[in-house]
Design an enzyme around this catalytic site. Sequence first.
Site, PDB file in Angstrom:
ATOM      1  N   GLU A 235       0.817  -1.214   0.000  1.00  0.00           N
ATOM      2  CA  GLU A 235       0.000   0.000   0.000  1.00  0.00           C
ATOM      3  C   GLU A 235       0.851   1.265   0.000  1.00  0.00           C
ATOM      4  O   GLU A 235       1.916   1.288   0.605  1.00  0.00           O
ATOM      5  CB  GLU A 235      -0.858   0.037   1.270  1.00  0.00           C
ATOM      6  CG  GLU A 235      -1.761  -1.149   1.387  1.00  0.00           C
ATOM      7  CD  GLU A 235      -2.537  -1.158   2.699  1.00  0.00           C
ATOM      8  OE1 GLU A 235      -2.459  -0.166   3.457  1.00  0.00           O
ATOM      9  OE2 GLU A 235      -3.208  -2.152   2.937  1.00  0.00           O
TER      10      GLU A 235
ATOM     11  N   CYS B 131       3.357   8.281   1.664  1.00  0.00           N
ATOM     12  CA  CYS B 131       3.666   7.340   2.746  1.00  0.00           C
ATOM     13  C   CYS B 131       3.897   5.981   2.082  1.00  0.00           C
ATOM     14  O   CYS B 131       2.986   5.424   1.474  1.00  0.00           O
ATOM     15  CB  CYS B 131       2.486   7.297   3.709  1.00  0.00           C
ATOM     16  SG  CYS B 131       2.682   6.073   5.016  1.00  0.00           S
TER      17      CYS B 131
ATOM     18  N   CYS C 268       4.985  -7.577   7.563  1.00  0.00           N
ATOM     19  CA  CYS C 268       5.985  -7.212   8.571  1.00  0.00           C
ATOM     20  C   CYS C 268       6.059  -8.348   9.584  1.00  0.00           C
ATOM     21  O   CYS C 268       5.047  -8.931   9.951  1.00  0.00           O
ATOM     22  CB  CYS C 268       5.597  -5.913   9.272  1.00  0.00           C
ATOM     23  SG  CYS C 268       6.808  -5.393  10.519  1.00  0.00           S
TER      24      CYS C 268
ATOM     25  N   CYS D 120      -1.370  -3.158  14.929  1.00  0.00           N
ATOM     26  CA  CYS D 120      -1.042  -2.828  13.541  1.00  0.00           C
ATOM     27  C   CYS D 120      -1.587  -3.883  12.577  1.00  0.00           C
ATOM     28  O   CYS D 120      -1.280  -5.073  12.708  1.00  0.00           O
ATOM     29  CB  CYS D 120       0.483  -2.731  13.405  1.00  0.00           C
ATOM     30  SG  CYS D 120       1.034  -2.560  11.709  1.00  0.00           S
TER      31      CYS D 120
ATOM     32  N   GLY E 105       5.522  -2.476   6.725  1.00  0.00           N
ATOM     33  CA  GLY E 105       6.871  -3.008   6.924  1.00  0.00           C
ATOM     34  C   GLY E 105       7.761  -2.164   7.804  1.00  0.00           C
ATOM     35  O   GLY E 105       7.452  -1.025   8.142  1.00  0.00           O
TER      36      GLY E 105
ATOM     37  N   SER F 195       8.978   4.651  16.842  1.00  0.00           N
ATOM     38  CA  SER F 195       7.664   4.254  17.341  1.00  0.00           C
ATOM     39  C   SER F 195       7.819   3.778  18.775  1.00  0.00           C
ATOM     40  O   SER F 195       8.207   2.635  19.018  1.00  0.00           O
ATOM     41  CB  SER F 195       7.091   3.125  16.473  1.00  0.00           C
ATOM     42  OG  SER F 195       6.836   3.620  15.183  1.00  0.00           O
ATOM     43  N   LEU F 196       7.509   4.668  19.709  1.00  0.00           N
ATOM     44  CA  LEU F 196       7.732   4.328  21.112  1.00  0.00           C
ATOM     45  C   LEU F 196       6.470   3.713  21.714  1.00  0.00           C
ATOM     46  O   LEU F 196       6.495   2.592  22.241  1.00  0.00           O
ATOM     47  CB  LEU F 196       8.171   5.597  21.866  1.00  0.00           C
ATOM     48  CG  LEU F 196       8.747   5.396  23.253  1.00  0.00           C
ATOM     49  CD1 LEU F 196       9.960   4.478  23.240  1.00  0.00           C
ATOM     50  CD2 LEU F 196       9.144   6.749  23.861  1.00  0.00           C
ATOM     51  N   HIS F 197       5.384   4.454  21.685  1.00  0.00           N
ATOM     52  CA  HIS F 197       4.048   3.948  22.031  1.00  0.00           C
ATOM     53  C   HIS F 197       3.852   3.519  23.477  1.00  0.00           C
ATOM     54  O   HIS F 197       2.788   2.962  23.807  1.00  0.00           O
ATOM     55  CB  HIS F 197       3.623   2.792  21.111  1.00  0.00           C
ATOM     56  CG  HIS F 197       3.725   3.063  19.652  1.00  0.00           C
ATOM     57  ND1 HIS F 197       3.606   4.311  19.100  1.00  0.00           N
ATOM     58  CD2 HIS F 197       3.947   2.229  18.593  1.00  0.00           C
ATOM     59  CE1 HIS F 197       3.747   4.239  17.787  1.00  0.00           C
ATOM     60  NE2 HIS F 197       3.967   2.991  17.448  1.00  0.00           N
TER      61      HIS F 197
ATOM     62  N   ASN G 113      -5.821   4.237  14.897  1.00  0.00           N
ATOM     63  CA  ASN G 113      -6.763   3.927  13.838  1.00  0.00           C
ATOM     64  C   ASN G 113      -7.351   2.574  14.192  1.00  0.00           C
ATOM     65  O   ASN G 113      -6.621   1.585  14.240  1.00  0.00           O
ATOM     66  CB  ASN G 113      -5.962   3.708  12.545  1.00  0.00           C
ATOM     67  CG  ASN G 113      -6.285   4.712  11.487  1.00  0.00           C
ATOM     68  OD1 ASN G 113      -7.432   5.017  11.239  1.00  0.00           O
ATOM     69  ND2 ASN G 113      -5.227   5.205  10.860  1.00  0.00           N
TER      70      ASN G 113
HETATM   71  N1  SAH Z   1       7.506  -0.352  11.012  1.00  0.00           N
HETATM   72  C1  SAH Z   1       7.715   1.027  11.186  1.00  0.00           C
HETATM   73  C2  SAH Z   1       7.079   1.887  10.108  1.00  0.00           C
HETATM   74  C3  SAH Z   1       5.737   1.489   9.610  1.00  0.00           C
HETATM   75  S1  SAH Z   1       4.419   1.685  10.749  1.00  0.00           S
HETATM   76  C4  SAH Z   1       7.259   1.451  12.566  1.00  0.00           C
HETATM   77  O1  SAH Z   1       6.615   0.673  13.237  1.00  0.00           O
HETATM   78  O2  SAH Z   1       7.600   2.561  12.953  1.00  0.00           O
HETATM   79  C5  SAH Z   1       4.230   3.446  10.776  1.00  0.00           C
HETATM   80  C6  SAH Z   1       3.573   3.974  12.026  1.00  0.00           C
HETATM   81  O3  SAH Z   1       2.183   3.607  12.084  1.00  0.00           O
HETATM   82  C7  SAH Z   1       4.202   3.427  13.315  1.00  0.00           C
HETATM   83  O4  SAH Z   1       4.415   4.453  14.258  1.00  0.00           O
HETATM   84  C8  SAH Z   1       3.150   2.469  13.770  1.00  0.00           C
HETATM   85  O5  SAH Z   1       3.255   2.183  15.124  1.00  0.00           O
HETATM   86  C9  SAH Z   1       1.885   3.193  13.392  1.00  0.00           C
HETATM   87  N2  SAH Z   1       0.680   2.361  13.427  1.00  0.00           N
HETATM   88  C10 SAH Z   1       0.558   1.043  13.232  1.00  0.00           C
HETATM   89  N3  SAH Z   1      -0.726   0.643  13.383  1.00  0.00           N
HETATM   90  C11 SAH Z   1      -1.427   1.757  13.691  1.00  0.00           C
HETATM   91  C12 SAH Z   1      -2.799   2.007  13.969  1.00  0.00           C
HETATM   92  N4  SAH Z   1      -3.712   1.020  13.966  1.00  0.00           N
HETATM   93  N5  SAH Z   1      -3.175   3.273  14.258  1.00  0.00           N
HETATM   94  C13 SAH Z   1      -2.273   4.292  14.262  1.00  0.00           C
HETATM   95  N6  SAH Z   1      -0.969   4.114  13.981  1.00  0.00           N
HETATM   96  C14 SAH Z   1      -0.546   2.864  13.710  1.00  0.00           C
HETATM   97 FE1  SF4 Z   2       5.696  -3.756  11.687  1.00  0.00          FE
HETATM   98 FE2  SF4 Z   2       5.642  -1.115  12.191  1.00  0.00          FE
HETATM   99 FE3  SF4 Z   2       3.375  -2.556  12.044  1.00  0.00          FE
HETATM  100 FE4  SF4 Z   2       5.007  -2.904  14.115  1.00  0.00          FE
HETATM  101  S1  SF4 Z   2       3.878  -1.024  13.577  1.00  0.00           S
HETATM  102  S2  SF4 Z   2       4.021  -4.530  12.943  1.00  0.00           S
HETATM  103  S3  SF4 Z   2       6.975  -2.673  13.123  1.00  0.00           S
HETATM  104  S4  SF4 Z   2       4.789  -2.171  10.388  1.00  0.00           S
END
Ligand code: SAH
Ligand code: SF4
Length: 363
Positions: free
Chosen positions: A96, A115, A122, A129, A178, A233-235, A309
């Site tokens: 995507e 993006c 992944c 995610c 990814g 991506s700390l979260h 999301n």
């Molecule tokens: N793998 C990398 C980059 C791709 S994900 C990473 O994890 O950073 C890009 C961003 O989208 C990351 O910060 C990820 O945590 C966030 N993300 C994943 N699922 C999400 C969701 N359901 N809602 C909001 N952000 C999300």
């Molecule tokens: Fe992979 Fe980033 Fe999704 Fe985590 S948030 S599963 S590292 S794409």
Amino acid sequence: MSPDALPSIFDLTRSELSDAIAELGEPAYRGKQIWKALYVEDATSFDEITTLPRLLRDRLAQRYRLDPLTAVLQRKSNDGLVEKTLFRLADGELIETVLMRYESRDGSRARRTACISTQAGCALGCTFCATGQQGFRRQLTAGEIAAQVLHVNRRLAAQAKPGEDKERVTNVVFMGMGEPFANYDNTMRAVGILNDDDGVRLGARHMTISTVGLVPQILKLADEPYQINLAISLHAPNDKIRSATMPINRRYPIARIMRACRTYISKTNRRISFEYVLLSGENDRPEHAEELGELLKGMLCHVNLIPVNATDAGYTRPPDGRIGKFRDILKRSGIAVTVRFEKGTDIDAGCGQLRARALTGAD
Ligand code: SAH
Ligand code: SF4
């Protein structure tokens, strides 16, 4: 050889293309013409590159594929600002790409941000995610990564009104499907291709790589020549919460990531963005904000709060009041913070969601 089995011309760096052209016995300026046709003039077939003699076009077509991506699904958000494309790769894998338009505001320039994905699927399995829940399929090549930007450029050009300049992608975020740092070399090759001065000309400062926090690659990026932005991506403010949603945290816990980030900042003097997806009831309480403030205090950084999301995993975004409170606590701790309100939720623009829909047939 069937055309799909040929190597993609987009996998070649500028100097590799020059070498390939020299091997064909062609003068060096032909390499420049081809590069310009691919990256500036949006060529979709060798036949279109009429600056080249027919014989050379034929020889190129026998050796290379020109477009590794086929658009199979296209969605536009209700407000028209977000467009998402699902692509099929030559071997049938699906990825995507999202285009986000930001109009100019308060003196900031309008942006057209692509993006882009770096892997099909992944392997890291973050629970919130959609991509992570679908598992790993394969690495994308540098050409498959870079060609996503070319597609967005073509779309923007096709939408230009007569007499208006064509719009181009102004920013790239490696935040699609990814983990870019799990495909480090191809991602950096794609950065080089997109950055080239005679091609797409995207400044590294206009590109952002987002990583789940792979420590060796954070350190490696600090030594690259590109002034690229880094987002982590700390979260979560502590390992207990982080490990519950991000399995990779057991391998690279927060303290190690922070140490790598400090090294990165001291080497590059560049600010890091920390992304923090707000998951209702998991990581969004005032004490979490306090803890996060402590963790990041004094660091050259910025926090991006992202209300989740919703995916099939059942996470929901916190109410607005709680998001605002979280932000205010961070601000009071002296941390620069913004809330990224979702774009394109009506088109499943979140990472991996469109592919999931396409595969399950749900819609
Ligand atoms: N793998 C990398 C980059 C791709 S994900 C990473 O994890 O950073 C890009 C961003 O989208 C990351 O910060 C990820 O945590 C966030 N993300 C994943 N699922 C999400 C969701 N359901 N809602 C909001 N952000 C999300
Ligand atoms: Fe992979 Fe980033 Fe999704 Fe985590 S948030 S599963 S590292 S794409």
